[in-house]
Design an enzyme around this catalytic site. Structure first.
Site, PDB file in Angstrom:
ATOM      1  N   GLN A  25       0.169 -10.762   5.025  1.00  0.00           N
ATOM      2  CA  GLN A  25      -0.514  -9.462   5.004  1.00  0.00           C
ATOM      3  C   GLN A  25      -1.653  -9.389   6.013  1.00  0.00           C
ATOM      4  OE1 GLN A  25      -1.825 -10.187   0.783  1.00  0.00           O
ATOM      5  NE2 GLN A  25      -3.754  -9.320   1.496  1.00  0.00           N
ATOM      6  N   CYS A  61      -1.886  -6.578  -0.558  1.00  0.00           N
ATOM      7  CA  CYS A  61      -1.074  -7.455  -1.406  1.00  0.00           C
ATOM      8  C   CYS A  61      -0.185  -6.654  -2.341  1.00  0.00           C
ATOM      9  CB  CYS A  61      -1.976  -8.375  -2.200  1.00  0.00           C
ATOM     10  SG  CYS A  61      -3.180  -7.503  -3.215  1.00  0.00           S
ATOM     11  N   HIS A  67      -5.324  -9.467  -7.426  1.00  0.00           N
ATOM     12  CA  HIS A  67      -4.338  -9.759  -6.382  1.00  0.00           C
ATOM     13  C   HIS A  67      -2.929  -9.473  -6.892  1.00  0.00           C
ATOM     14  CE1 HIS A  67      -2.907 -11.482  -2.731  1.00  0.00           C
ATOM     15  NE2 HIS A  67      -2.454 -12.605  -3.257  1.00  0.00           N
ATOM     16  N   ASN A  76       3.537 -15.557  -2.546  1.00  0.00           N
ATOM     17  CA  ASN A  76       2.313 -14.908  -2.096  1.00  0.00           C
ATOM     18  C   ASN A  76       2.566 -14.256  -0.730  1.00  0.00           C
ATOM     19  OD1 ASN A  76      -0.329 -14.107  -2.127  1.00  0.00           O
ATOM     20  ND2 ASN A  76      -1.205 -16.147  -1.933  1.00  0.00           N
TER      21      ASN A  76
END
Lengths: 234, 115
Positions: free
Chosen positions: A19, A25, A168, A195
């Site tokens: 990102q 996110c 997140h 992630n």
């Protein structure tokens, strides 16, 4: 329920993305869940556009007008699903590539939709239900408190204390029964989380956090599953 | 320990760290150089560089503390080692904290998990 399950082994997860310097996110979590759902519906793995969400999705939480998706300044996965449902779908990553910048003009082209949402729902905070939904419906969009992730390198993270305030958005792709923790020679059941900080972070871009620890870091609180429209691959 | 003239073994065992924290911190310069090289970090001027080095040292100490509190994971230098936790939160996280589930949110069906 199986003791170990990993959607990466079944081809439902795209490579780890990055990102960059942008609080997007939430868009990566949402596209990851839809990529998995689209794979289950079509057997085709397509990388979907986060930039479309960043540029075009300004959906607000129906009960909180201040909680709106706003590009690099944050957003919510459920709002993103709502937007995708209403607007018709998401374009491919290659057709609407990621720039990591917001406040750009929306360049969404309806004729280039690659994946469509049929419905989405929130999953009970029960860990067995989360695991069952993961196995049945594909990777799940979840929220987490990321404090411990700043210094994480590998292993199964199971901090003694971790706030449940989520900040997140990530993607739950699997779970294991016995994660080997090299420092303490200890095995722990864990969740496997994709992630969006690139493959140089964590375990090749993935995070392992312990299961069965009473909603550690808030992982069980905000879990969403999405279903894609069944289409024939082109 | 002497009790009534009798010497007994001290039941309290002294535990000291085998590694000296200060010794580990001595090669911070080298670690910071490796960090900058690995993650291709550049800073606009010397003042910024010095500031980031201070943050890096603080984060290394933070990682060591976290290692004690999260022993089944490995904590250390990451690409975020030159940003403060506040900067980390502002630049790399993006979930709206005000989130509340709307009343009409569809709940996923309860699935059987016994078999």
């Amino acid at each position: 329920l199986p003791t170990d399950f990993d959607w990466r082994e079944h081809g439902a997860v795209t490579p780890v993305k990055n990102q960059g310097l942008c609080g997007s996110c939430w868009s990566f979590s949402a596209t990851g869940a839809l990529e998995g759902a689209h794979f289950l519906a079509t057997k085709e793995l397509v990388s979907l556009s986060e930039q479309q969400l960043i540029d075009c999705d300004h959906t607000c939480d129906p009960q909180d007008a201040k909680s709106c998706d706003s590009g690099c300044r944050g957003g919510l996965m459920n709002n993103a699903f709502e937007y995708t449902l209403k607007t018709g779908g998401l374009m491919k990553e290659q057709d609407y590539p990621y720039t990591g910048r917001d406040r750009s003009v929306c360049k969404f082209d309806k004729t280039m939709i690659a994946a469509k949402v049929s419905n989405f729902s929130v999953v009970s905070a029960d860990e067995d239900q989360i695991a069952a939904n993961l196995v049945q419906n594909g990777p799940l969009a979840i929220a987490i408190n990321a404090l411990w992730m700043q210094t994480y390198i590998g292993g199964v993270s199971c901090p003694y204390v971790c706030s449940k305030n989520q900040d997140h958005g990530v993607l739950l792709v699997g779970f294991g029964s016995a994660g080997y923790a090299p420092l303490r020679l200890e095995d722990k059941p864990y969740w496997i989380i994709k992630n969006s900080w690139g493959s140089m972070w964590g375990e090749k871009g993935y995070y392992k956090i312990c299961r069965g620890s009473q909603n550690i870091c808030g992982v069980d609180t905000m879990v969403s599953t999405v279903a894609a429209v069944h289409t024939t691959p082109q | 320990v002497s009790i009534s003239g009798e010497v007994k073994n001290n039941p309290i065992k002294q535990v000291v760290r085998e590694e000296n924290d200060e010794q580990l911190l001595l090669n911070l310069d080298h670690q910071f150089t490796l960090f900058k090289s690995k993650y291709e970090k550049t800073y606009k001027n010397q003042a910024e560089h010095d500031h980031r080095f201070r943050v890096f040292k603080a984060n290394l100490r933070r990682a060591r503390r976290r290692q004690l509190l999260d022993p089944t994971a490995v904590h250390g230098v990451t690409q975020f080692s030159d940003v403060t936790p506040k900067e980390f939160s502002r630049k790399y996280l993006g979930l709206k904290r005000r989130f509340r589930l709307p009343n009409d949110t569809q709940q996923a069906a309860i699935l059987p998990t016994s078999e």
